[in-house]
Motif scaffolding. Sequence first.
Motif, short mmCIF file in Angstrom:
data_model
loop_
_atom_site.label_atom_id
_atom_site.label_comp_id
_atom_site.label_asym_id
_atom_site.label_seq_id
_atom_site.Cartn_x
_atom_site.Cartn_y
_atom_site.Cartn_z
N GLU A 229 0.57 -1.29 -0.12
CA GLU A 229 -0.09 0.11 -0.03
C GLU A 229 1.00 1.26 -0.01
O GLU A 229 0.44 2.25 -0.54
CB GLU A 229 -0.99 -0.09 0.98
N TYR A 234 -2.75 3.65 -6.93
CA TYR A 234 -4.18 3.38 -7.21
C TYR A 234 -4.46 4.01 -8.63
O TYR A 234 -5.52 4.65 -8.82
CB TYR A 234 -5.17 4.04 -6.18
N THR A 248 -10.25 -4.99 -7.98
CA THR A 248 -10.97 -3.74 -8.06
C THR A 248 -10.35 -2.58 -7.40
O THR A 248 -9.75 -2.96 -6.44
CB THR A 248 -12.43 -3.87 -7.37
N GLU A 253 -8.76 2.51 -2.44
CA GLU A 253 -9.09 1.11 -1.87
C GLU A 253 -8.76 0.29 -3.08
O GLU A 253 -9.40 0.42 -4.06
CB GLU A 253 -10.41 1.23 -1.55
N TRP A 254 -7.89 -0.70 -2.63
CA TRP A 254 -7.73 -1.64 -3.37
C TRP A 254 -7.82 -3.21 -2.97
O TRP A 254 -7.93 -3.47 -1.83
CB TRP A 254 -5.87 -1.82 -3.85
N LYS A 255 -8.83 -3.81 -3.85
CA LYS A 255 -9.45 -5.20 -3.38
C LYS A 255 -8.98 -6.35 -4.20
O LYS A 255 -8.98 -6.10 -5.37
CB LYS A 255 -10.78 -5.24 -3.14
N ASP A 257 -10.24 -10.40 -4.99
CA ASP A 257 -10.69 -11.57 -4.83
C ASP A 257 -10.04 -12.72 -4.99
O ASP A 257 -9.62 -13.13 -6.29
CB ASP A 257 -11.98 -11.58 -5.64
#
Length: 281
Positions: A229, A234, A248, A253-255, A257
Amino acid sequence: MILIVIVVAALLCVIIPTRLGFFKFGKTILGSTFKKTACRMYPVIPREYEERTRGSVSIDGPNCIGCGICANACPTDAIEVDKAGGKWKIQRMQCIQCSACVDNCPKKCLTMENMYTLPNVVKVVDEFEIPVKAAKKADGGAAPADADGDLTCADTCVFCGLCAKACPADAIAVDRKEKSWKVDTDACVKCGACIDKCPKKSLSFGGAAPAAEAAPAAPAKKSVAALDEEKCVYCAACANECAAEAITVDGTEWKLDEEKCIGCEACVGVCPADAISMKEA
């Protein structure tokens, strides 16, 4: 008396600047008479272009493979590729000399020359001959393969599908669920775009047997993307590149799955800040 003075003053205001302008104009004429002219007798004396000048696109026809990547990259649709007919065309008056075709050509057979197309009252369309790929034999057997051989996929393939997306001829089919990879050797133009795009470097010409014939075994441990981070800016380049849509990015904000992540490392390769690495799930 006052009227006479006003008239004389007005005449002086007109005559004096006019005389001064005349003498200045005469001085300019005499001064330029003995100087070398700034004009050039074009086209008798050809113009000398700077090396950085973008004038017109040139093609090395014999080395062109007719992949059509240049035509797809052209923003003005000035290029037309007919691989079956062995023709490469460019509409000179429609070309904007942006060099997109030159930059995207996988075989580097396009160059940007600094000589402009001569003016004309009609649209100039230049046509060049390119090699025509040999068809299948009459008996149904395949024609002799090119020197590089057919496109093959190694067992390191993770079936991300990026090769299929990069293929300009739609010659590659990837089924992620079935773990299958197939190539239509007749449609493949051997441009190498899929090889450059493959994050696992699993593709090559004339290598091992295709993954479609022998699906690789699943890796013992799954690897997924991880974010630093502090380095991340971003920019969402990773999300745009992800073939599985596992990433995403929303603002700061970085996500990820992890269930969708296939460990292809495509996001690692495109991250401009080197903020993404792989870790064991």
